[in-house]
Design a protein around this motif. Structure first.
Motif, PDB file in Angstrom:
ATOM      1  N   VAL A  88      -6.156   3.827  -6.029  1.00 40.70           N
ATOM      2  CA  VAL A  88      -6.270   3.553  -7.463  1.00 40.70           C
ATOM      3  C   VAL A  88      -4.986   3.964  -8.183  1.00 40.70           C
ATOM      4  CG1 VAL A  88      -8.770   3.785  -7.402  1.00 40.70           C
ATOM      5  CG2 VAL A  88      -7.353   5.798  -7.846  1.00 40.70           C
ATOM      6  N   HIS A  89      -4.958   3.784  -9.500  1.00 37.62           N
ATOM      7  CA  HIS A  89      -3.744   4.062 -10.268  1.00 37.62           C
ATOM      8  C   HIS A  89      -3.251   5.495 -10.073  1.00 37.62           C
ATOM      9  CE1 HIS A  89      -1.587   3.259 -14.381  1.00 37.62           C
ATOM     10  NE2 HIS A  89      -0.778   3.673 -13.443  1.00 37.62           N
ATOM     11  N   ARG A 111     -10.533  -1.707   0.190  1.00 41.97           N
ATOM     12  CA  ARG A 111     -10.372  -2.801  -0.766  1.00 41.97           C
ATOM     13  C   ARG A 111      -8.912  -3.248  -0.721  1.00 41.97           C
ATOM     14  NH1 ARG A 111     -12.608   0.559  -5.795  1.00 41.97           N
ATOM     15  NH2 ARG A 111     -10.973   1.880  -4.920  1.00 41.97           N
ATOM     16  N   ARG A 112      -8.718  -4.412  -0.084  1.00 44.25           N
ATOM     17  CA  ARG A 112      -7.346  -4.849   0.213  1.00 44.25           C
ATOM     18  C   ARG A 112      -6.527  -5.155  -1.031  1.00 44.25           C
ATOM     19  NH1 ARG A 112      -6.748  -5.839   5.715  1.00 44.25           N
ATOM     20  NH2 ARG A 112      -8.723  -5.534   6.799  1.00 44.25           N
ATOM     21  N   SER A 113      -7.198  -5.454  -2.128  1.00 44.47           N
ATOM     22  CA  SER A 113      -6.435  -5.742  -3.346  1.00 44.47           C
ATOM     23  C   SER A 113      -5.853  -4.448  -3.938  1.00 44.47           C
ATOM     24  CB  SER A 113      -7.321  -6.446  -4.372  1.00 44.47           C
ATOM     25  OG  SER A 113      -8.460  -5.660  -4.639  1.00 44.47           O
ATOM     26  N   PHE A 114      -6.440  -3.306  -3.586  1.00 52.20           N
ATOM     27  CA  PHE A 114      -5.913  -2.026  -4.055  1.00 52.20           C
ATOM     28  C   PHE A 114      -4.829  -1.497  -3.104  1.00 52.20           C
ATOM     29  CE2 PHE A 114      -9.754  -2.229  -6.491  1.00 52.20           C
ATOM     30  CZ  PHE A 114      -9.525  -1.472  -7.629  1.00 52.20           C
ATOM     31  N   ALA A 115      -5.145  -1.523  -1.805  1.00 49.50           N
ATOM     32  CA  ALA A 115      -4.233  -0.920  -0.826  1.00 49.50           C
ATOM     33  C   ALA A 115      -3.158  -1.918  -0.419  1.00 49.50           C
ATOM     34  CB  ALA A 115      -5.026  -0.446   0.397  1.00 49.50           C
ATOM     35  N   THR A 116      -2.208  -2.137  -1.327  1.00 50.00           N
ATOM     36  CA  THR A 116      -1.137  -3.084  -1.012  1.00 50.00           C
ATOM     37  C   THR A 116       0.213  -2.357  -0.953  1.00 50.00           C
ATOM     38  OG1 THR A 116      -0.559  -3.604  -3.307  1.00 50.00           O
ATOM     39  CG2 THR A 116      -2.359  -4.878  -2.313  1.00 50.00           C
ATOM     40  N   LYS A 117       1.095  -2.906  -0.154  1.00 45.10           N
ATOM     41  CA  LYS A 117       2.443  -2.327   0.003  1.00 45.10           C
ATOM     42  C   LYS A 117       3.200  -2.350  -1.320  1.00 45.10           C
ATOM     43  CE  LYS A 117       3.564  -2.704   4.886  1.00 45.10           C
ATOM     44  NZ  LYS A 117       2.898  -1.394   5.043  1.00 45.10           N
ATOM     45  N   ASP A 118       2.940  -3.367  -2.134  1.00 47.61           N
ATOM     46  CA  ASP A 118       3.625  -3.441  -3.426  1.00 47.61           C
ATOM     47  C   ASP A 118       3.233  -2.273  -4.324  1.00 47.61           C
ATOM     48  OD1 ASP A 118       4.935  -5.689  -2.747  1.00 47.61           O
ATOM     49  OD2 ASP A 118       3.598  -7.080  -3.801  1.00 47.61           O
ATOM     50  N   ARG A 119       1.950  -1.904  -4.259  1.00 50.40           N
ATOM     51  CA  ARG A 119       1.487  -0.783  -5.085  1.00 50.40           C
ATOM     52  C   ARG A 119       1.897   0.562  -4.504  1.00 50.40           C
ATOM     53  NH1 ARG A 119      -2.795  -1.090  -8.422  1.00 50.40           N
ATOM     54  NH2 ARG A 119      -3.974   0.539  -7.370  1.00 50.40           N
ATOM     55  N   PHE A 120       2.078   0.625  -3.168  1.00 51.23           N
ATOM     56  CA  PHE A 120       2.382   1.896  -2.507  1.00 51.23           C
ATOM     57  C   PHE A 120       3.570   1.740  -1.551  1.00 51.23           C
ATOM     58  CE2 PHE A 120      -1.971   2.227  -3.869  1.00 51.23           C
ATOM     59  CZ  PHE A 120      -2.038   3.522  -4.383  1.00 51.23           C
ATOM     60  N   PRO A 121       4.754   1.469  -2.101  1.00 52.74           N
ATOM     61  CA  PRO A 121       5.911   1.257  -1.218  1.00 52.74           C
ATOM     62  C   PRO A 121       6.213   2.524  -0.399  1.00 52.74           C
ATOM     63  CG  PRO A 121       6.600   1.429  -3.528  1.00 52.74           C
ATOM     64  CD  PRO A 121       5.103   1.361  -3.525  1.00 52.74           C
ATOM     65  N   GLY A 122       6.362   2.335   0.894  1.00 52.94           N
ATOM     66  CA  GLY A 122       6.758   3.453   1.754  1.00 52.94           C
ATOM     67  C   GLY A 122       5.649   4.425   2.099  1.00 52.94           C
ATOM     68  N   VAL A 123       4.416   4.156   1.678  1.00 50.94           N
ATOM     69  CA  VAL A 123       3.300   5.074   1.948  1.00 50.94           C
ATOM     70  C   VAL A 123       2.479   4.536   3.119  1.00 50.94           C
ATOM     71  CG1 VAL A 123       1.187   6.090   0.981  1.00 50.94           C
ATOM     72  CG2 VAL A 123       3.199   5.781  -0.471  1.00 50.94           C
ATOM     73  N   ALA A 124       1.984   5.435   3.985  1.00 49.97           N
ATOM     74  CA  ALA A 124       1.124   5.023   5.089  1.00 49.97           C
ATOM     75  C   ALA A 124      -0.223   4.577   4.503  1.00 49.97           C
ATOM     76  CB  ALA A 124       0.919   6.181   6.061  1.00 49.97           C
ATOM     77  N   LEU A 125      -0.528   3.296   4.650  1.00 57.32           N
ATOM     78  CA  LEU A 125      -1.738   2.716   4.052  1.00 57.32           C
ATOM     79  C   LEU A 125      -2.738   2.356   5.138  1.00 57.32           C
ATOM     80  CD1 LEU A 125      -0.422   0.133   1.417  1.00 57.32           C
ATOM     81  CD2 LEU A 125      -1.776   2.182   0.956  1.00 57.32           C
ATOM     82  N   SER A 126      -4.016   2.547   4.855  1.00 57.01           N
ATOM     83  CA  SER A 126      -5.051   2.129   5.789  1.00 57.01           C
ATOM     84  C   SER A 126      -6.148   1.398   5.025  1.00 57.01           C
ATOM     85  CB  SER A 126      -5.653   3.352   6.499  1.00 57.01           C
ATOM     86  OG  SER A 126      -6.920   3.010   7.022  1.00 57.01           O
ATOM     87  N   THR A 127      -6.606   0.272   5.569  1.00 56.67           N
ATOM     88  CA  THR A 127      -7.722  -0.433   4.936  1.00 56.67           C
ATOM     89  C   THR A 127      -9.001  -0.245   5.755  1.00 56.67           C
ATOM     90  OG1 THR A 127      -6.999  -2.457   6.039  1.00 56.67           O
ATOM     91  CG2 THR A 127      -6.330  -2.174   3.746  1.00 56.67           C
ATOM     92  N   GLU A 128      -9.008   0.818   6.575  1.00 54.69           N
ATOM     93  CA  GLU A 128     -10.243   1.167   7.291  1.00 54.69           C
ATOM     94  C   GLU A 128     -11.276   1.665   6.276  1.00 54.69           C
ATOM     95  OE1 GLU A 128      -8.918   3.487  11.212  1.00 54.69           O
ATOM     96  OE2 GLU A 128      -7.698   3.921   9.448  1.00 54.69           O
TER      97      GLU A 128
END
Lengths: 233, 107
Positions: A88-89, A111-128
């Motif tokens: 989230v924000h 929620r794939r619309s939240f966990a996007t590379k554009d929103r979190f550049p350089g952060v380890a993201l998981s959509t599990e």
């Protein structure tokens, strides 16, 4: 320090492998010691290996005096981990600030619309889903878990997994009312009041934070307090 | 972005790899209040450029000067800074603490 030793230290840091650089403060002799007792570099005084392992276990760099002179034990530990559930924000400034404070940050949100590379550049993201992510991450005494979704479907499984782990800080975003209902639900899962007291909720220090960045400051401040001062008496 | 201590070491390795003279300064002990914990590092290049910190900025100037000497002769030095040392050093710590800093050349 010799370049080859420095390269080994950097390789250990990159591989998140705990290591200790032992330096004789009068001669400059130096060696790299690992948890298994293996040592590379110059010959070390007899007391050095045990002292290095103690410093490693305590996760604390220190100077020790030995009959053969003062030794500096420089501990290189993997970074503490900070897991944010909810892309989230508030998670955006929090991920950034926590990385600045030295944490290895990961963000979990199915929620794939939240966990996007554009929103979190350089952060380890998981959509599990949070329960799957938490099983993989396996929080330990060097891990922070913070839930930010407000959605019981996402927050509760993450909090339950965090409570079953040794995570040194657990926090959940939400008003006092939301938190009270959350504690009821987790209580119904069998967690005792003392377990539930581990959850910081509403998360963060009460500094009147309003904007996402300010709320991130209040959360990171509380995590810092918990890390540096330990559990409240 | 602010440099973590790991980033300081990586930068030092890069400087040395590029053929520059480099020294590493490390806080090895502190007494009383001191702004940077044991293990904090400062990397110094032969032209006086530096990265990282061993204090809140109070002693970096003096450490850099010593480091240039260390780069020159390769002899490691153990320095001590504190408010009681003002006679010995031209700098001290305003916070009233004492720090011991080990300076070594990256060979």
């Amino acid at each position: 320090m010799r370049q080859d030793l420095l390269q080994r230290v950097l390789a250990d840091v990159a591989a998140k492998r705990p290591a200790v650089v032992v330096t004789h403060l009068t001669t400059g002799a130096q060696a790299l010691v690992h948890g298994d007792g293996g040592a590379q570099g110059d010959p070390l005084p007899a007391a050095a290996l045990a002292a290095a392992r103690e410093a490693l276990a305590a996760d604390q760099s220190r100077t020790v005096d030995t009959p053969e002179g003062p030794l500096f034990l420089h501990v290189f530990s993997p970074p503490l981990r900070l897991v944010i559930v909810g892309a989230v924000h508030i998670a955006q400034p929090l991920a950034h600030m926590a990385a600045l404070a030295g944490y290895a940050v990961s963000v979990v949100d199915p929620r794939r619309s939240f966990a996007t590379k554009d929103r979190f550049p350089g952060v380890a993201l998981s959509t599990e889903w949070p329960d799957e992510a938490m099983a993989r991450i396996a929080p330990d005494a060097r891990t922070v878990v913070i839930t930010l979704t407000h959605d019981p479907k996402l927050d509760d499984p993450a909090l339950a997994a965090a409570l079953r782990s040794g995570a040194f800080y657990i926090g959940a975003l939400g008003s006092r009312q939301t938190h009270a209902r959350r504690l009821e639900r987790l209580g119904a899962l069998g967690f005792a009041t003392t377990d539930l007291a581990r959850i910081h909720g509403p998360v963060g220090l009460d500094i009147g934070a309003v904007s996402p960045a300010e709320i991130a400051v209040s959360i990171l401040a509380q995590v810092t307090e918990r890390r540096r001062r330990g559990a409240p008496a | 972005m602010m440099q973590s201590d790991d980033a300081v070491l990586a930068e030092a390795a890069g400087w040395r790899g590029a053929g520059r003279g480099v020294a590493l300064a490390t806080v090895v002990a502190t007494w009383g209040s001191s702004p940077r914990p044991v293990g904090s590092q400062l990397a110094i290049k032969d032209d006086g450029a530096f990265i990282g910190s061993v204090s809140g900025g109070c002693i970096e100037g003096a450490v850099v000067r010593e480091a240039i000497e260390v780069i020159g002769d390769g002899r490691p030095r153990l320095l001590e800074f504190g408010v009681t040392n003002e006679q010995a050093w031209d700098v001290g710590l305003a916070c009233g603490g004492t720090v011991r800093v080990f300076v070594e050349r990256l060979d």
